[in-house]
Each structure stands twice: as C-alpha cells, then as structure tokens.
Design a protein around this motif. Structure first.
Motif, short mmCIF file in Angstrom:
data_model
loop_
_atom_site.label_atom_id
_atom_site.label_comp_id
_atom_site.label_asym_id
_atom_site.label_seq_id
_atom_site.Cartn_x
_atom_site.Cartn_y
_atom_site.Cartn_z
N GLY A 42 0.81 -1.22 0.00
CA GLY A 42 0.00 0.00 0.00
C GLY A 42 0.85 1.27 0.00
O GLY A 42 0.31 2.37 0.09
N LEU A 43 2.17 1.12 -0.11
CA LEU A 43 3.07 2.29 -0.09
C LEU A 43 3.74 2.43 -1.44
O LEU A 43 4.15 1.43 -2.05
CB LEU A 43 4.16 2.10 0.98
CG LEU A 43 3.66 2.01 2.42
CD1 LEU A 43 4.76 1.44 3.32
CD2 LEU A 43 3.21 3.37 2.92
N ARG A 44 3.88 3.68 -1.89
CA ARG A 44 4.64 3.94 -3.12
C ARG A 44 6.08 4.26 -2.73
O ARG A 44 6.32 5.30 -2.09
CB ARG A 44 4.01 5.11 -3.88
CG ARG A 44 2.71 4.73 -4.57
CD ARG A 44 1.94 5.95 -5.06
NE ARG A 44 2.41 6.50 -6.33
CZ ARG A 44 2.13 6.00 -7.53
NH1 ARG A 44 1.40 4.89 -7.62
NH2 ARG A 44 2.57 6.57 -8.63
N PRO A 45 7.03 3.37 -3.05
CA PRO A 45 8.41 3.59 -2.61
C PRO A 45 8.98 4.88 -3.19
O PRO A 45 8.73 5.22 -4.35
CB PRO A 45 9.16 2.37 -3.14
CG PRO A 45 8.28 1.76 -4.16
CD PRO A 45 6.88 2.13 -3.83
N VAL A 46 9.74 5.59 -2.36
CA VAL A 46 10.40 6.82 -2.80
C VAL A 46 11.80 6.47 -3.27
O VAL A 46 12.52 5.74 -2.60
CB VAL A 46 10.45 7.82 -1.61
CG1 VAL A 46 11.46 8.92 -1.88
CG2 VAL A 46 9.07 8.40 -1.35
N GLU A 47 12.17 6.98 -4.45
CA GLU A 47 13.53 6.76 -4.95
C GLU A 47 14.37 7.99 -4.75
O GLU A 47 13.88 9.11 -4.87
CB GLU A 47 13.49 6.45 -6.45
CG GLU A 47 13.71 4.98 -6.74
CD GLU A 47 14.18 4.75 -8.17
OE1 GLU A 47 15.40 4.60 -8.39
OE2 GLU A 47 13.32 4.69 -9.07
N ARG A 48 15.63 7.75 -4.43
CA ARG A 48 16.57 8.86 -4.36
C ARG A 48 17.83 8.47 -5.10
O ARG A 48 18.14 7.30 -5.28
CB ARG A 48 16.81 9.28 -2.91
CG ARG A 48 17.97 8.62 -2.22
CD ARG A 48 17.79 7.14 -2.05
NE ARG A 48 18.87 6.45 -1.42
CZ ARG A 48 20.10 6.22 -1.92
NH1 ARG A 48 20.42 6.65 -3.09
NH2 ARG A 48 20.99 5.56 -1.24
N TYR A 49 18.57 9.49 -5.57
CA TYR A 49 19.75 9.28 -6.40
C TYR A 49 20.97 9.89 -5.73
O TYR A 49 20.88 10.98 -5.15
CB TYR A 49 19.51 9.94 -7.76
CG TYR A 49 20.76 10.20 -8.54
CD1 TYR A 49 21.32 9.19 -9.32
CD2 TYR A 49 21.41 11.43 -8.47
CE1 TYR A 49 22.51 9.41 -10.01
CE2 TYR A 49 22.58 11.66 -9.16
CZ TYR A 49 23.13 10.65 -9.93
OH TYR A 49 24.30 10.87 -10.61
#
Ligand code: MLC
Ligand code: AMP
Length: 458
Positions: A254-261
C-alpha cells in the motif's frame, strides 16, 4: 546524558533526544546512546592524532563505534569491505596510509578532545572508477551533515522513526544514511545484519532503506512485503528501481516507494519527497542547496547530469588530477550518469551511465577495468573483457569474456572473489577464441553485450 562539546554530525549523541536503551541494534546486539558513546570514545582515544584509521567494516556495533569514534577524534575512518581479498585490502591500506585498529565494543572511555572542525575529512570511502583500482573519496563532516539534514527534511525523518535496513557498512547507503543518519535524526536504528525479506518483515520499522535487489526480493515474498504495510516510508536507491518492482511493492504494502539518487562523491543529491507525488522510474527533485543541470547536445533532452552543492566530496585522496577531471571547467561535478529532467515539475529520471565500463550489480559499483586486471593476473588468462549484463535480480550481473587455457570458469570466479572481493566476482565466465576489437585495439563491448560476434572467431 553527560556529553561535553559538540559531537560533530551526530546530534543524537549530544544528548538532545536523551538516552534510549534500544537506540541502536545491529545484527541482534543492542546498545544505548550512552553505551555507544563510551565505546566510541575508547576508539577516539586510540586513534586521536592519527592521519586516518581503518577497520574491517562488518555489520556490527564495532563498525558503528569506529565511525563515531573517528568523528569524535576528527580522524577519518576508512571502512574495509569484510569480503575484500588481500589485493583489494592492501590497495586500500597502502593508498590511504590508514592504520588498522581492532574495536572492542565492551570497552568504555571518558575521552574528550577538541571537537572536529566541520571541514575536516570524516570518512574515506573507496569506490571504483571505470579503469584501475578503487579511489578514496574524502567526505567532510560538513558534507555529511548537510546531506543528512536535507534528507531528514525530504523524508520527514525524525526521532519518532525506527529506521530498518541490512546494508553493508562500508558505503554511503548503509554507513552514511543508514547509521550516521539515525544518529543525526535521533531515529532508532535496527540493522538486520543481512538485508533479507524475512529480517525486514520482522523488524517493525517506520522507515526502510534498500537497494533495488533487496526490494525486488521483498516484492517476490508477499508475506514479508505485507508486513511492511505498517511502515511510513520505503526508500530505494543506489541503482534504478525497476517499475514492476515499484508496482508490486505498492500492491503488497500500500506504499509507493520513494527513490533517491546519489553517488559516493556527491552523497544523495536528488530525491522524492515523503507525502509528495512519486512516479515509478523517477528519482525526484534536487535536495535543498543542490543545483543540477543536464549537459545535452543541442536539441537533445538527455545528457550527462552535472551538479554542485554543499554535499560534494573534498576530492579523491592523493589524486588531484582525478579530482580535477571529475569537474567541468566551470566547476560542476560530472556524475557520468545520463539523465532527463521533466520541464514542468523538475522531476529527474536517470536514463543510464555514460560509460559501459561502470557496472552496478546489487547496488555495488564495480569498474570493468579492475575485474579485467584481476583476471589478467591469473596465469591462464591472456585476454579479458568484462561487461554488466541486464539481470532481473542484480540489475546488472558481471560477465567476464576471457581468452584462457587450463582454467575453468569457476576457478576464475573464485580467483576474483579471493583477490578483489566476493561481491566483485563474475557471475558468469565465457570462454572465447578472441575478444572482438576495433581498429584501435579497444574491446568492442557492445558486441559482447548483444552477442553479435562469433565467439570461436580468432
Ligand atoms: C558465492 N559466495 C562466494 C562465492 N560465491 N564466496 C566466495 N567465493 C565465491 N566464488 C558467497 C558469498 O560469500 C555470500 O555468502 C553468498 O555467496 C552470497 O553472496 P553475495 O554476492 O553477497 O549475495 P547476493 O545475494 O548476490 O547479494 C545481494 C545483496 C548485495 C543485495 C545482498 O548485493 C548487497 O548487499 N548490496 C548492497 C550494495 C550497497 O550497499 N550499495 C550502496 C553503494 S553506495 P554469505 O555467507 O556471506 O551469505 C551508493 C550511493 C547511493 O550507491 O546512491 O546509495
Ligand atoms: P556509488 O558510488 O556506489 O555511490 O554509485 C553511484 C551510482 O549509483 C550513480 O552514479 C548512479 O549510476 C547509481 N545510482 C544511485 N542511485 C540511483 C538511482 N536511484 N537510480 C539510478 N541509478 C542510481
């Protein structure tokens, strides 16, 4: 807690959040801030005055005490990969000049000394280039603090959180974000020892970090993934998160994963925001203080991502020329990543790497050149070319093409694992009659990747 002076970077150890019995747990052992500080001061007493110091950075409280002790004493810590073989270990020790220390977490000291200056080197992390042996990336306390504060803002990361991950403690992801981040924000830390789906599920965190390989293994384990639905935020980084993994995680948690670079040299520079809009395949927008630009050919929308900001490294240790070469003439850091920026909302998308010789496997950065050199050190190998082949589990897997006699593929894999490090071993060795080369004698790696050549042609 009774602390004197400013503990550079590590706000939680200044006592601002009070003490906490279960502040930090690594591979099943738990310590309070007070205990960690006592153990770290014992390290600081040992290393004070040294140029730098190194320790085999296993996933342990000892590694945490070493990193904190170095920050206290103002002496840069060089974490050695525990799976490194003699050649890699010797290279790092010779190159850094660091003395090796043993850390005993049961020791305590009341050591005090002058607080380290923010601009002093705090960590030296070794990372691969496209050719040659890994270089030492010098990171200052000021850069670490700037990055962690920017991330705390982006992810609403606070002392209320329990951070969970099981990443190695000799790279930015596990050590800087995963340990120093917890000690700056005051969040509880549960390091699971290994980043397995089961361990992540059991840990009961609010904030989880993983590389895409970890997330794809969790997404393939619906029960483990389901246990993460109580979390607040899942963060992915170190390599591209495949869109199908994003969607599976969303469906199961139920969570939209956050991406970081980010990069070792720049720390984390671009990220999605907690509570913000998140699109699969994108890494968000620059963190406060970071400026980015795309060096694109006229008319093109994608090109090399270049950046400036307070989180950048202080240089490659002892390599002013390599440091200078990493910047453009007007002072922007050249990431070597190809990116595009959405004109409307500024969201960044990482499209690929400029160089075929930089491989990302399981989130580890590995230069093709260092593997080729290691293979050529084997008496049976006369030619070698290494490529990163797309892989559903690892993102890329290391495949070595060799011209060799009297040796098996498994022997060559073991040879690289033993000399360099286990995570740099080729997952596959292909024997060929000759490496396809261009008129300049350079290996034509695109042909190796596409298979458009005859492996038996001499
Ligand atoms: C297999 N093994 C061998 C071997 N073959 N050992 C010796 N010789 C051989 N020939 C053994 C290993 O010792 C290990 O044992 C086991 O096989 C599995 O090996 P592995 O390759 O480590 O496991 P794998 O499952 O492939 O690892 C996947 C992974 C790992 C995701 C756990 O790749 C990982 O931890 N990645 C994280 C990388 C990371 O943190 N990158 C951040 C860089 S910073 P045993 O007993 O040990 O299991 C950065 C900046 C940013 O990028 O943006 O974050
Ligand atoms: P390292 O020096 O190990 O930190 O590796 C840095 C490299 O990892 C970058 O140059 C990128 O190629 C890659 N990387 C990190 N985060 C991401 C991401 N979210 N998406 C795609 N690539 C990434």
């Amino acid at each position: 807690m009774n602390t004197e002076g400013d503990v550079t970077v590590l706000t939680a150890l200044d006592g601002v959040y009070g003490d906490r019995k279960d502040a930090i747990s690594v591979a099943g052992r738990t310590a309070s801030y007070e205990e960690l500080l006592g153990a770290a001061r014992a390290v600081a007493a040992d290393v004070a005055g040294a140029k730098s110091f190194a320790m085999t950075a296993t996933a342990s409280l000892e590694t945490v005490a070493a990193a904190v002790g170095g920050l206290l004493a103002g002496v840069p810590f060089v974490p050695l990969p525990p799976d490194a073989g003699p050649a890699e270990r010797e290279h790092v020790l010779r190159d850094s000049g660091a003395e090796v220390v043993e850390v005993d977490f049961a020791r305590r000291s009341g050591w005090t000394g002058p607080a380290a200056a923010p601009e002093d080197p705090a960590l030296v992390l070794y990372t691969s280039g496209t050719t040659g042996a890994p270089k030492g990336v010098v990171l200052t306390g000021a850069a670490l603090a700037a990055d962690l504060d920017a991330l705390a803002g982006a992810w609403q990361w606070s002392a209320e959180d329990t951070l969970v991950h099981g990443l190695p403690l000799f790279h930015v992801h596990g050590l800087v974000l995963g340990v120093l981040g917890a000690l700056r924000t005051g969040s509880r830390l549960v390091h699971t020892g290994r980043p397995t789906p089961g361990a992540y599920a059991e840990a009961g965190g609010s904030l989880y970090f993983g590389v895409p390989t970890v997330w794809s293994r969790i997404a393939a384990d619906p029960e483990a993934a389901g246990a993460l639905s109580a979390a607040r935020l899942l963060v992915s980084g170190s390599a591209a998160l495949p869109a199908p993994v994003f969607r599976d995680l969303e469906r199961l948690t139920g969570l939209r994963p956050v991406e970081r670079y980010g990069m070792t040299e720049t720390l984390i520079t671009v990220s999605g925001r907690a509570g913000g809009e998140v699109r699969p395949g994108t890494v968000g927008t620059p963190l406060p203080g970071i400026r980015t630009r795309i060096a694109a050919e006229p008319g093109a929308e994608i090109g090399e991502l270049q950046l400036t900001g307070p989180t950048l490294f202080a240089g490659y240790l002892g390599r002013p020329e390599a440091t200078a070469a990493a910047y453009t003439e007007d002072g922007w850091f050249r990431t070597g990543d190809i990116a595009a920026v959405d004109e409307v909302d500024g969201v960044h998308r990482i499209v690929g790497r400029a160089s075929i010789d930089m491989i990302k496997t399981g989130g580890y950065r590995v230069g093709a050149g260092e593997i080729e050199n290691a293979l050529l050190d084997h008496p049976g190998v006369s030619e070698a070319a290494v490529v990163g082949v797309p892989d559903a589990d690892l993102g890329q897997r290391i495949v070595a093409f060799v011209v060799a006699a009297g040796v098996t593929g498994a022997e060559l894999t073991d040879f690289v694992a033993a000399h360099l490090s286990v995570h740099k071993r080729p997952r596959e060795v292909r024997f060929v009659a000759a490496i396809p080369r261009n008129a300049m004698g350079k290996p034509q790696k695109k042909l190796l990747l596409t298979g458009e050549y005859d492996p038996q042609a001499g």
